[in-house]
Design a protein around this motif. Sequence first.
Motif, PDB file in Angstrom:
ATOM      1  N   VAL A  61       0.888  -1.150   0.000  1.00 28.92           N
ATOM      2  CA  VAL A  61       0.000   0.000   0.000  1.00 28.92           C
ATOM      3  C   VAL A  61       0.933   1.208   0.000  1.00 28.92           C
ATOM      4  O   VAL A  61       1.786   1.335   0.880  1.00 28.92           O
ATOM      5  N   LEU A  77      -7.198  -5.952  -1.852  1.00 24.98           N
ATOM      6  CA  LEU A  77      -7.525  -4.536  -1.805  1.00 24.98           C
ATOM      7  C   LEU A  77      -8.717  -4.198  -0.930  1.00 24.98           C
ATOM      8  O   LEU A  77      -8.671  -3.277  -0.150  1.00 24.98           O
ATOM      9  N   PHE A 134      -2.452   0.336  -4.367  1.00 23.27           N
ATOM     10  CA  PHE A 134      -2.292  -1.002  -3.821  1.00 23.27           C
ATOM     11  C   PHE A 134      -1.757  -1.862  -4.954  1.00 23.27           C
ATOM     12  O   PHE A 134      -2.409  -1.998  -5.989  1.00 23.27           O
TER      13      PHE A 134
END
Length: 162
Positions: free
Chosen positions: A33, A95, A64
């Motif tokens: 991330v 995600l 991401f």
Amino acid sequence: MSRFCLEYADSTLFYLSDFFTQFPLRITEYNWVIGDILNMMDVSEDKDHWNDIDIIGEREDYLFITGEEFHRILNEYEIYVIFSILTAVPKETILYDITQVPFVDGNADFYEDDYISPVKECIFEVGFFDSTDIIFTVTDENIERMLQDAFPDLKPYCEYGV
């Protein structure tokens, strides 16, 4: 969770490929991330622009990506960060599990001694602060040892004078 700081870090460490050369964490073992993506610059040959759409897509807040994609980006582009945060999460993290995005620029919580990454799956997080300091948040003891070996000037975050 442990926190450390590399105050007045060598400016080359703000080039992500140089950072990961000195800190040999296997990027491809994690998903990532990446926050504060508007504060990243591609400084590859004859380029000098922010938030290159060819690199990170059309997002403006975070990205991401898989470790393999991150590794490809670092091999293909020369990425310089001013403010940014990189959070390593287990490969099985997907995600839709990310409910809050970490960020450095303008985030007072990030600078608290008892900061906990908003990414609950966080294994390792590195925050780049204004091209001067680098702040680490670590939940894995092996990564913590690797971090201390890679950066001998590392100090406990509680000694950081932000």
